[in-house]
Design a protein around this motif. Structure first.
Motif, PDB file in Angstrom:
ATOM      1  N   ARG A   1       0.813  -1.214   0.000  1.00 59.37           N
ATOM      2  CA  ARG A   1       0.000   0.000   0.000  1.00 59.37           C
ATOM      3  C   ARG A   1       0.851   1.271   0.000  1.00 59.37           C
ATOM      4  O   ARG A   1       0.317   2.368  -0.017  1.00 59.37           O
ATOM      5  CB  ARG A   1      -0.910   0.005   1.228  1.00 59.37           C
ATOM      6  N   ARG A   2       2.170   1.094   0.041  1.00 56.94           N
ATOM      7  CA  ARG A   2       3.114   2.209   0.061  1.00 56.94           C
ATOM      8  C   ARG A   2       2.879   3.143   1.247  1.00 56.94           C
ATOM      9  O   ARG A   2       3.046   4.364   1.152  1.00 56.94           O
ATOM     10  CB  ARG A   2       3.054   2.995  -1.248  1.00 56.94           C
ATOM     11  N   VAL A   3       2.504   2.536   2.362  1.00 61.35           N
ATOM     12  CA  VAL A   3       2.313   3.315   3.582  1.00 61.35           C
ATOM     13  C   VAL A   3       3.664   3.597   4.234  1.00 61.35           C
ATOM     14  O   VAL A   3       3.892   4.675   4.793  1.00 61.35           O
ATOM     15  CB  VAL A   3       1.381   2.569   4.563  1.00 61.35           C
ATOM     16  N   ILE A   4       4.562   2.632   4.184  1.00 61.36           N
ATOM     17  CA  ILE A   4       5.901   2.801   4.746  1.00 61.36           C
ATOM     18  C   ILE A   4       6.946   2.468   3.694  1.00 61.36           C
ATOM     19  O   ILE A   4       6.647   1.819   2.687  1.00 61.36           O
ATOM     20  CB  ILE A   4       6.124   1.910   5.990  1.00 61.36           C
ATOM     21  N   ARG A   5       8.170   2.914   3.931  1.00 63.69           N
ATOM     22  CA  ARG A   5       9.309   2.541   3.104  1.00 63.69           C
ATOM     23  C   ARG A   5      10.113   1.478   3.847  1.00 63.69           C
ATOM     24  O   ARG A   5      10.161   1.485   5.079  1.00 63.69           O
ATOM     25  CB  ARG A   5      10.172   3.770   2.806  1.00 63.69           C
ATOM     26  N   PRO A   6      10.777   0.581   3.129  1.00 59.39           N
ATOM     27  CA  PRO A   6      11.425  -0.559   3.797  1.00 59.39           C
ATOM     28  C   PRO A   6      12.763  -0.240   4.433  1.00 59.39           C
ATOM     29  O   PRO A   6      13.311  -1.082   5.154  1.00 59.39           O
ATOM     30  CB  PRO A   6      11.605  -1.562   2.642  1.00 59.39           C
ATOM     31  N   TYR A   7      13.312   0.962   4.198  1.00 56.42           N
ATOM     32  CA  TYR A   7      14.686   1.241   4.604  1.00 56.42           C
ATOM     33  C   TYR A   7      14.917   1.099   6.103  1.00 56.42           C
ATOM     34  O   TYR A   7      15.912   0.514   6.536  1.00 56.42           O
ATOM     35  CB  TYR A   7      15.083   2.655   4.153  1.00 56.42           C
ATOM     36  N   ILE A   8      14.014   1.633   6.898  1.00 54.47           N
ATOM     37  CA  ILE A   8      14.196   1.583   8.350  1.00 54.47           C
ATOM     38  C   ILE A   8      14.126   0.155   8.852  1.00 54.47           C
ATOM     39  O   ILE A   8      15.022  -0.331   9.573  1.00 54.47           O
ATOM     40  CB  ILE A   8      13.143   2.462   9.057  1.00 54.47           C
ATOM     41  N   THR A   9      13.072  -0.557   8.483  1.00 52.79           N
ATOM     42  CA  THR A   9      12.873  -1.924   8.969  1.00 52.79           C
ATOM     43  C   THR A   9      14.009  -2.842   8.531  1.00 52.79           C
ATOM     44  O   THR A   9      14.565  -3.594   9.350  1.00 52.79           O
ATOM     45  CB  THR A   9      11.535  -2.476   8.456  1.00 52.79           C
ATOM     46  N   LEU A  10      14.359  -2.789   7.257  1.00 51.01           N
ATOM     47  CA  LEU A  10      15.404  -3.675   6.744  1.00 51.01           C
ATOM     48  C   LEU A  10      16.768  -3.350   7.347  1.00 51.01           C
ATOM     49  O   LEU A  10      17.577  -4.252   7.592  1.00 51.01           O
ATOM     50  CB  LEU A  10      15.465  -3.589   5.217  1.00 51.01           C
ATOM     51  N   SER A  11      17.045  -2.073   7.597  1.00 49.01           N
ATOM     52  CA  SER A  11      18.328  -1.709   8.207  1.00 49.01           C
ATOM     53  C   SER A  11      18.403  -2.193   9.655  1.00 49.01           C
ATOM     54  O   SER A  11      19.483  -2.569  10.133  1.00 49.01           O
ATOM     55  CB  SER A  11      18.556  -0.197   8.135  1.00 49.01           C
ATOM     56  N   ILE A  12      17.273  -2.197  10.356  1.00 47.26           N
ATOM     57  CA  ILE A  12      17.247  -2.757  11.716  1.00 47.26           C
ATOM     58  C   ILE A  12      17.544  -4.242  11.673  1.00 47.26           C
ATOM     59  O   ILE A  12      18.392  -4.754  12.418  1.00 47.26           O
ATOM     60  CB  ILE A  12      15.882  -2.504  12.390  1.00 47.26           C
ATOM     61  N   TRP A  13      16.845  -4.961  10.794  1.00 44.37           N
ATOM     62  CA  TRP A  13      17.060  -6.406  10.685  1.00 44.37           C
ATOM     63  C   TRP A  13      18.495  -6.728  10.302  1.00 44.37           C
ATOM     64  O   TRP A  13      19.116  -7.630  10.870  1.00 44.37           O
ATOM     65  CB  TRP A  13      16.104  -7.000   9.651  1.00 44.37           C
ATOM     66  N   ALA A  14      19.037  -5.999   9.327  1.00 49.86           N
ATOM     67  CA  ALA A  14      20.404  -6.262   8.863  1.00 49.86           C
ATOM     68  C   ALA A  14      21.410  -6.004   9.977  1.00 49.86           C
ATOM     69  O   ALA A  14      22.355  -6.791  10.171  1.00 49.86           O
ATOM     70  CB  ALA A  14      20.718  -5.393   7.650  1.00 49.86           C
ATOM     71  N   THR A  15      21.221  -4.919  10.724  1.00 52.54           N
ATOM     72  CA  THR A  15      22.145  -4.590  11.809  1.00 52.54           C
ATOM     73  C   THR A  15      22.109  -5.641  12.906  1.00 52.54           C
ATOM     74  O   THR A  15      23.159  -6.080  13.404  1.00 52.54           O
ATOM     75  CB  THR A  15      21.807  -3.207  12.399  1.00 52.54           C
ATOM     76  N   VAL A  16      20.902  -6.056  13.285  1.00 58.85           N
ATOM     77  CA  VAL A  16      20.762  -7.086  14.315  1.00 58.85           C
ATOM     78  C   VAL A  16      21.391  -8.404  13.851  1.00 58.85           C
ATOM     79  O   VAL A  16      22.104  -9.074  14.604  1.00 58.85           O
ATOM     80  CB  VAL A  16      19.274  -7.295  14.666  1.00 58.85           C
TER      81      VAL A  16
END
Length: 321
Positions: free
Chosen positions: A209-224
């Protein structure tokens, strides 16, 4: 023609509104809400009902009688705060504790700053952290599920969270546990932590629905994943592995629904990456070296306070350039 008034550019028209965006977030939360009710039954319904009703009522009373402004409960933001607050609490939380959390979330973290669009901290996270510090006994009561399907799946389960078990007994205490189970149901913890699959369904919906962009979520997952992977490779007998850290605790709920909050997250894509990396690092530092077994809520609040600085460094592209 002299009476024709033209407003400054840009002149954009879209069907997207605050109300429609918030409604999409509520829809995305429904899978997690349904799973939590199935596992915890009427007690979770009570927590959800008190939380949502309190948040909506408090926002109405504050805007109507204190701020004396236009009622804002129609934008659904108070409903989202109520649902997220409830999902961040154990299903056994007393109703009056839930109400206090709503007062902090709406009255302090949101309306004190001027309401939606002006708050510095995510309201639901602020309410949750206040309750965790003020009422640790209620906030760490991980009673076994006693809902519509919870009893059948909770046989032999101690009631403690997996992160708590790892913090107290070390990695050896996790031997024999099925990580695939945590993908579908993770008994113990806040109601919203139950099913990673339910949260991922909501994540896919928000992206579609393009409500959010994936950058924040994916960067959290990648960092963890990278942080925990390095430590796990160095000493797997002391540090938990990346899969464990991604699927347990409030990481999925926080990274998908609260770290991506428009108001309290950076405006630019690169700013979102920095924001997400910071949340991931702080979360793992608390999990591995802090006193608390979980650190997602604290990490998001800390990075919320850094957002103004991130926005100064990472500028958004000006319209038309």
């Amino acid at each position: 023609m002299d009476k024709l008034i033209v407003s400054p550019s840009p002149h954009l028209h879209t069907k997207t509104s605050t109300k429609s965006l918030m409604r999409d977030v509520v829809i995305a939360l429904l899978p997690a809400v349904v799973v939590s009710v199935l596992f915890y039954g009427w007690s979770e319904l009570l927590v959800l009902g008190v939380s949502v009703a309190s948040c909506v009522l408090l926002e109405y009373l504050i805007t109507r009688f204190l701020l004396k402004g236009k009622c804002t409960i129609g934008d659904w933001s108070a409903v989202i705060t109520g649902v997220l607050l409830a999902l961040n609490l154990p299903a056994t939380t007393p109703w009056w504790v839930v109400f206090i959390g709503a007062v902090v979330a709406i009255g302090v973290a949101k309306m004190t700053f001027g309401g939606l669009g002006q708050n510095l901290f995510n309201p639901a996270i602020a309410g949750r952290v206040f309750l965790l510090i003020s009422f640790p006994t209620y906030m760490t009561d991980w009673t076994k599920p006693a809902g519509f399907i919870g009893n059948a799946l909770a046989d032999g389960y101690t009631g403690a969270t997996l992160l708590g078990i790892a913090k107290e007994g070390g990695v050896k205490a996790l031997e024999g546990m099925d990580y695939l189970q945590t993908l579908f149901y993770n008994i113990g913890g806040s109601a919203g932590e139950l099913s990673a699959i339910a949260l991922l369904i909501g994540f896919v919906y928000l992206l579609a629905r393009r409500v959010i962009r994936p950058y924040i979520t994916l960067s959290i997952w990648a960092t963890v994943a990278i942080f925990s992977g390095i430590f796990w490779l160095i000493n797997p007998e002391v540090y938990t592995d990346p899969v464990f850290n991604l699927l347990t605790g409030g990481l999925m709920l926080g990274s998908i629904f609260m770290a991506t909050d428009y108001v309290t997250s950076p405006m630019s894509n690169w700013g979102g990456v920095i924001f997400g990396v910071g949340i991931g690092l702080i979360t793992m530092l608390i999990r591995y070296f802090g006193a608390y077994p979980e650190g997602v809520s604290f990490a998001i609040l800390i990075m919320n306070s850094v957002v103004p600085l991130i926005n100064k460094v990472c500028h958004t592209k000006k319209y038309g350039r």
